[in-house]
Scaffold this active site. Sequence first.
Site, mmCIF file in Angstrom:
data_model
loop_
_atom_site.group_PDB
_atom_site.id
_atom_site.type_symbol
_atom_site.label_atom_id
_atom_site.label_comp_id
_atom_site.label_asym_id
_atom_site.label_seq_id
_atom_site.Cartn_x
_atom_site.Cartn_y
_atom_site.Cartn_z
ATOM 1 N N TRP A 36 14.406 -15.184 37.520
ATOM 2 C CA TRP A 36 14.974 -14.306 38.537
ATOM 3 C C TRP A 36 16.470 -14.158 38.267
ATOM 4 O O TRP A 36 17.156 -15.132 37.965
ATOM 5 C CB TRP A 36 14.732 -14.918 39.931
ATOM 6 C CG TRP A 36 15.407 -14.128 41.008
ATOM 7 C CD1 TRP A 36 14.929 -12.997 41.592
ATOM 8 C CD2 TRP A 36 16.686 -14.399 41.596
ATOM 9 N NE1 TRP A 36 15.851 -12.536 42.508
ATOM 10 C CE2 TRP A 36 16.933 -13.374 42.537
ATOM 11 C CE3 TRP A 36 17.646 -15.390 41.422
ATOM 12 C CZ2 TRP A 36 18.096 -13.321 43.301
ATOM 13 C CZ3 TRP A 36 18.805 -15.338 42.174
ATOM 14 C CH2 TRP A 36 19.026 -14.311 43.110
ATOM 15 N N ARG A 88 9.280 -18.339 49.972
ATOM 16 C CA ARG A 88 10.094 -17.565 50.927
ATOM 17 C C ARG A 88 9.381 -17.470 52.280
ATOM 18 O O ARG A 88 9.328 -16.403 52.897
ATOM 19 C CB ARG A 88 10.357 -16.163 50.375
ATOM 20 C CG ARG A 88 11.626 -15.544 50.895
ATOM 21 C CD ARG A 88 11.678 -14.060 50.574
ATOM 22 N NE ARG A 88 12.967 -13.503 50.928
ATOM 23 C CZ ARG A 88 13.190 -12.224 51.137
ATOM 24 N NH1 ARG A 88 12.224 -11.353 51.016
ATOM 25 N NH2 ARG A 88 14.382 -11.801 51.444
ATOM 26 N N ASP A 136 7.854 -4.034 47.479
ATOM 27 C CA ASP A 136 8.373 -5.332 47.055
ATOM 28 C C ASP A 136 7.242 -6.359 46.975
ATOM 29 O O ASP A 136 6.130 -6.143 47.477
ATOM 30 C CB ASP A 136 9.443 -5.771 48.073
ATOM 31 C CG ASP A 136 10.457 -6.742 47.500
ATOM 32 O OD1 ASP A 136 10.245 -7.248 46.378
ATOM 33 O OD2 ASP A 136 11.462 -7.000 48.191
ATOM 34 N N ASP A 185 17.306 -8.178 40.850
ATOM 35 C CA ASP A 185 18.148 -8.376 42.031
ATOM 36 C C ASP A 185 19.587 -8.608 41.618
ATOM 37 O O ASP A 185 20.492 -8.547 42.450
ATOM 38 C CB ASP A 185 17.663 -9.603 42.815
ATOM 39 C CG ASP A 185 16.627 -9.215 43.854
ATOM 40 O OD1 ASP A 185 16.457 -8.012 44.107
ATOM 41 O OD2 ASP A 185 15.985 -10.128 44.415
HETATM 42 C C1 DGJ Z 1 13.750 -8.762 47.183
HETATM 43 C C2 DGJ Z 1 14.216 -7.470 46.603
HETATM 44 O O1 DGJ Z 1 14.350 -7.576 45.232
HETATM 45 C C3 DGJ Z 1 15.501 -7.056 47.269
HETATM 46 O O2 DGJ Z 1 16.005 -5.894 46.681
HETATM 47 C C4 DGJ Z 1 15.254 -6.861 48.733
HETATM 48 O O3 DGJ Z 1 14.381 -5.782 48.923
HETATM 49 C C5 DGJ Z 1 14.678 -8.133 49.333
HETATM 50 N N1 DGJ Z 1 13.538 -8.614 48.605
HETATM 51 C C6 DGJ Z 1 14.293 -7.921 50.761
HETATM 52 O O4 DGJ Z 1 13.646 -8.987 51.289
#
Ligand code: DGJ
Length: 736
Positions: free
Chosen positions: A200, A444, A479, A549
Amino acid sequence: MTIHFNNQTNEFHLQTKNVSYIFKRLENNQLGQIYYGKRLRHRDSFERLYHVSHRPNTNYEYEGNLEFSLDLIKQEYPTFGNTDFREPAFQLLQENGSRTTNFEYNTHCVYKGKKQLEGLPATYVEREEEATTLEISLLDAVINVEMKLSYSVFESLDAITRSVTFINHGNEPVNLTRVMSASVDLPDSNFEMLQLSGAWARERHMKERQLVPGIQSISSARGTSSSQHNPFLALKRPETTETHGDVYGFSLVYSGNFLAQVEVDHYDVSRVMIGINPFDFNWLLTKGESFQAPEVVMVYSNNGLNGMSQVYHKLYRTRLARGRWRDQERPILINNWEATYFQFDEQKIVEIAEQSKELGVELFVLDDGWFGKRDDDTTSLGDWFVNKRKLPNGIEGLAKKITALGLDFGLWFEPEMVSKVSELYEAHPDWVIHRPERKLSHGRNQYVLDFSRQEVVDYIYELMAKTLREAPISYVKWDMNRFMTEIGSLSLPANRQKEVAHRYILGVYQLYERLIADFPHILFESCASGGCRFDPGMLYYAPQGWTSDDTDAVERLKIQYGTSMVYPISAMGAHVSAVPNHQVGRITSLETRANVAYFGTFGYELDITKMTEKEKAQVRKQTAFYKENRGLIQTGEFYRLTSPFVVNSNETSWMVVSEDKTEALVGYYQVLADPNPGFKRLILAGLDPNYEYRINEIETTFYGDELMNAGIQLEKYLSDSFVGDFSSTIFKVTKV
Ligand code: DGJ
């Protein structure tokens, strides 16, 4: 002709514009490989290229014959149980405990065009002439199971796709314990294996290793293709560069657990295979049932890594991605995630949207936190109805306000998940992937819905479709934020529990398919904690994906460079975010952040209301620049010039060239300031050697051959702001 069959020699010759792939029926009626590489002119027989001869300490198939051993033969889809001791492409466990199989050539057919794979993403044709398909049926007469190998040759796109289907015509069930989508035996091992690996926030970094005897592999057992390894590997010669030399790419059109491996044997043959990860996989095939394995796309290039990537880019951009948005210019978006996280209300959102509109943004995307009682990540996934406390006018009311501003409206979902604190979980605790006798792990604070069950997919479809129907929504960010644990489904018997991970992905594909069919105007962007499921499978449904991200401009150089090995830049979501960067804390200029993000589907992910007037003026220029150039960026040919993965690298550069070669955009990036630097030249690529070009507005002109051989004296073209760490420049190259 792109597929030749010689019925005297029983040879198949598959030809694209630049590639030949040749194999034949062996004397035991299995299939053996002859050649894969640069295109050869077709001739009656390639028998002279087929090589097998006696070796000591070997097992042979026929008494009295001291040559015919599968251990010595390069095979097309290797079997297990007789004279080959390398890992096979497939394995079938039979009722009597046997794993030995013998599939013999039965029939074959060649037809124009390409069939779709049932329930699975795959490349496609729009006109029959674009590809020719060969289907070969092989039969194991003892168990009456058929194996269908299928090959589609995209002649002008220069790629060959493969897949395999098993059909059980017998009375007894069999278990498919391994099913690779393709296997290729290359005759030597002087290769480096290139993989796209990371984690990640540092996805798809290029990693290379010299092949050695034995097995080298990458895989995922996480339930998604993963950020740890992308479902792709390439074998390149040690001397292969971005522009020269041999490379063989293997890319799996799949979003779940996969395995990609190379086994170098005792005669230096390199057996490459890619497919569903056999670890923790088993598929029961009862009488009449069939199993379709995902597609693999094989690309050979002798024009180096760029040559390979450009084939993937064009094929994936035009014949894997689908729908209205495939060829349409993608909107500049602003996403509120890093601006507000979960803390927002209608007023805040409208304020961001209003100011974004003024600065040239075209689409507002409302991210996580709009539904159920979701104020943090502990609740409400699965409750896809609006949180009226935050948004009293509902999604419909908000979307109408946003669209009234002249912006499009987009919405975030995480369809595959559920929180324990949710109405959905309360009603259906059995709908999660779990083992009832075991403690359930979370990621999460959330749990994976059992998409192997039709009623679960149906339920989520209805909820999503209702929202999408009621409000003017033209974009969905899909997502997916955790991996699979305690894998089990209450709906399947014990002997089908190892099917859950694959059935789950089939459920995901089905939901996507229904939504894109029913809402063809919606642009889908896939996301999985950023880039944890960025793969060709997703591209079939969502023509763009959230690349990572990590929005730090410096880290993004590596992520976007590595991702471009396989994926077109039109597929890579790339946003300008705030500084200090939320992932790494680095401060880079607004200019550099945009200069990196331009090479993707561009957007912003910050609180635009907090920007100074000076910054806003800069944003206005950036959106205008992207609009002017996005046709070129999203459909041009992308060339990597200078790699951020070279040891001690301080520079990255890349460029995109229009198909007619009349214009190009070059990005040059320097990580740390270089004191008193040497006389640097930047060698460009992909231009027409005979065209005369101008760089930016500067008077001097260059022929393409000068730019691609002598290069440009960099310092003359750096922008005035090119000072200090993390500086960058964009040049526009235009035919005069
Ligand atoms: C993970 C995503 O990659 C982010 O861009 C965002 O949408 C968050 N989740 C929201 O929980």
